[in-house]
Design a protein around this motif. Structure first.
Motif, PDB file in Angstrom:
ATOM      1  N   THR A 161       6.923  -2.544  30.002  1.00  0.00           N
ATOM      2  CA  THR A 161       5.473  -2.674  29.843  1.00  0.00           C
ATOM      3  C   THR A 161       4.949  -1.702  28.790  1.00  0.00           C
ATOM      4  OG1 THR A 161       5.232  -3.426  32.120  1.00  0.00           O
ATOM      5  CG2 THR A 161       3.260  -2.561  31.057  1.00  0.00           C
ATOM      6  N   GLU A 162       5.411  -0.457  28.847  1.00  0.00           N
ATOM      7  CA  GLU A 162       4.971   0.534  27.865  1.00  0.00           C
ATOM      8  C   GLU A 162       5.379   0.126  26.455  1.00  0.00           C
ATOM      9  OE1 GLU A 162       6.707   4.159  29.300  1.00  0.00           O
ATOM     10  OE2 GLU A 162       5.283   4.329  30.961  1.00  0.00           O
ATOM     11  N   ASP A 164       3.170  -2.941  25.430  1.00  0.00           N
ATOM     12  CA  ASP A 164       1.768  -2.542  25.248  1.00  0.00           C
ATOM     13  C   ASP A 164       1.591  -1.657  24.015  1.00  0.00           C
ATOM     14  OD1 ASP A 164       0.677  -3.974  27.304  1.00  0.00           O
ATOM     15  OD2 ASP A 164       0.323  -2.250  28.613  1.00  0.00           O
ATOM     16  N   GLU A 165       2.530  -0.746  23.795  1.00  0.00           N
ATOM     17  CA  GLU A 165       2.422   0.130  22.632  1.00  0.00           C
ATOM     18  C   GLU A 165       2.504  -0.671  21.340  1.00  0.00           C
ATOM     19  OE1 GLU A 165       4.850   3.712  20.437  1.00  0.00           O
ATOM     20  OE2 GLU A 165       4.861   3.680  22.628  1.00  0.00           O
ATOM     21  N   GLY A 180      -0.634  -2.814  21.014  1.00  0.00           N
ATOM     22  CA  GLY A 180      -1.747  -1.917  20.700  1.00  0.00           C
ATOM     23  C   GLY A 180      -1.734  -1.481  19.241  1.00  0.00           C
ATOM     24  N   ARG A 193      -7.643  -2.655  23.279  1.00  0.00           N
ATOM     25  CA  ARG A 193      -6.414  -2.355  24.013  1.00  0.00           C
ATOM     26  C   ARG A 193      -5.841  -3.630  24.619  1.00  0.00           C
ATOM     27  NH1 ARG A 193      -7.478   2.390  28.013  1.00  0.00           N
ATOM     28  NH2 ARG A 193      -5.258   2.113  28.274  1.00  0.00           N
ATOM     29  N   PRO A 194      -4.518  -3.711  24.729  1.00  0.00           N
ATOM     30  CA  PRO A 194      -3.896  -4.915  25.294  1.00  0.00           C
ATOM     31  C   PRO A 194      -4.433  -5.293  26.674  1.00  0.00           C
ATOM     32  CG  PRO A 194      -2.221  -3.552  24.275  1.00  0.00           C
ATOM     33  CD  PRO A 194      -3.508  -2.761  24.250  1.00  0.00           C
ATOM     34  N   ARG A 195      -4.788  -4.309  27.483  1.00  0.00           N
ATOM     35  CA  ARG A 195      -5.251  -4.618  28.844  1.00  0.00           C
ATOM     36  C   ARG A 195      -6.574  -5.372  28.865  1.00  0.00           C
ATOM     37  NH1 ARG A 195      -6.188   0.531  32.343  1.00  0.00           N
ATOM     38  NH2 ARG A 195      -6.898  -1.056  33.767  1.00  0.00           N
ATOM     39  N   THR A 229      -7.178  -8.049  27.067  1.00  0.00           N
ATOM     40  CA  THR A 229      -6.945  -9.449  26.720  1.00  0.00           C
ATOM     41  C   THR A 229      -7.191 -10.427  27.869  1.00  0.00           C
ATOM     42  OG1 THR A 229      -5.485  -8.853  24.910  1.00  0.00           O
ATOM     43  CG2 THR A 229      -5.245 -11.081  25.785  1.00  0.00           C
ATOM     44  N   THR A 274     -11.034  -1.784  33.892  1.00  0.00           N
ATOM     45  CA  THR A 274     -10.937  -2.319  32.527  1.00  0.00           C
ATOM     46  C   THR A 274     -12.317  -2.669  31.991  1.00  0.00           C
ATOM     47  OG1 THR A 274      -8.713  -3.147  32.960  1.00  0.00           O
ATOM     48  CG2 THR A 274      -9.895  -4.139  31.112  1.00  0.00           C
ATOM     49  N   THR A 310       1.598 -12.131  18.382  1.00  0.00           N
ATOM     50  CA  THR A 310       2.262 -11.625  19.583  1.00  0.00           C
ATOM     51  C   THR A 310       3.098 -12.719  20.226  1.00  0.00           C
ATOM     52  OG1 THR A 310       0.493 -10.024  19.969  1.00  0.00           O
ATOM     53  CG2 THR A 310       1.876 -10.578  21.864  1.00  0.00           C
TER      54      THR A 310
END
Length: 159
Positions: A16-17, A20-21, A24, A35-37, A39, A70, A113
């Motif tokens: 996940t990191e 996401d990185e 991002g 930020r990806p969260r 979306t 979020t 993506t």
């Protein structure tokens, strides 16, 4: 003796990191303060229009707590507005004009993506998304806690 290989939880967090990185950074490279969260929230609001945080959590398949956190972050960045709902405890979330202006650039990032994910699928020889969906379905049928409790039960002794 404890194994030095990473545990399932560690591997999932690392995956996940990593994802996401990278995603991002692609938003940063596109000049977006995003930020990806965000979306799942943005996509749900784009598709269904303004809604309560509870409805947004349901549509985004995240917990109410995660959706609320979020949305707070998004409101601080000026991406969503909050208005009182029919119930004093309800807040209606809507995309702001600033967020709507970002949508074409976001869609380009989302397309990239998705294409990058397909290259990962090719490297794996199967779609990662399919594996994750099957994993979540298996956990819906039999939660991990149930599986864990089963393993913690002492074996029955036969007479």
């Amino acid at each position: 003796m404890l194994s030095e290989s990473p545990t399932l939880g560690t591997l999932l967090r690392r995956l996940t990191e990593e994802l996401d990185e990278a995603v991002g950074r692609s938003y940063e490279m596109a000049g977006l303060d995003y930020r990806p969260r965000y979306t799942p929230m943005v996509r749900a609001l784009m598709r269904h229009g303004p809604m309560t945080i509870r409805a947004l959590a349901r549509r985004s398949t995240v917990s109410h707590s995660a959706a609320s956190q979020t949305i707070s972050q998004m409101a601080e960045r000026g991406l969503v507005s909050l208005a009182a709902g029919a119930d004093a405890r309800e807040r209606i979330v809507a995309l702001t004009p600033a967020a709507e202006a970002m949508i074409p650039a976001l869609q380009a990032c989302w397309t990239a993506t998705e294409a990058a994910a397909r290259t990962l699928d090719a490297d794996l020889g199967q779609p990662l998304e399919g594996i994750l969906v099957r994993l979540l379905e298996a956990l819906e049928q039999r939660p991990f806690l149930d599986r864990l409790i089963e393993q913690l039960q002492p074996p029955e002794k036969s007479l």
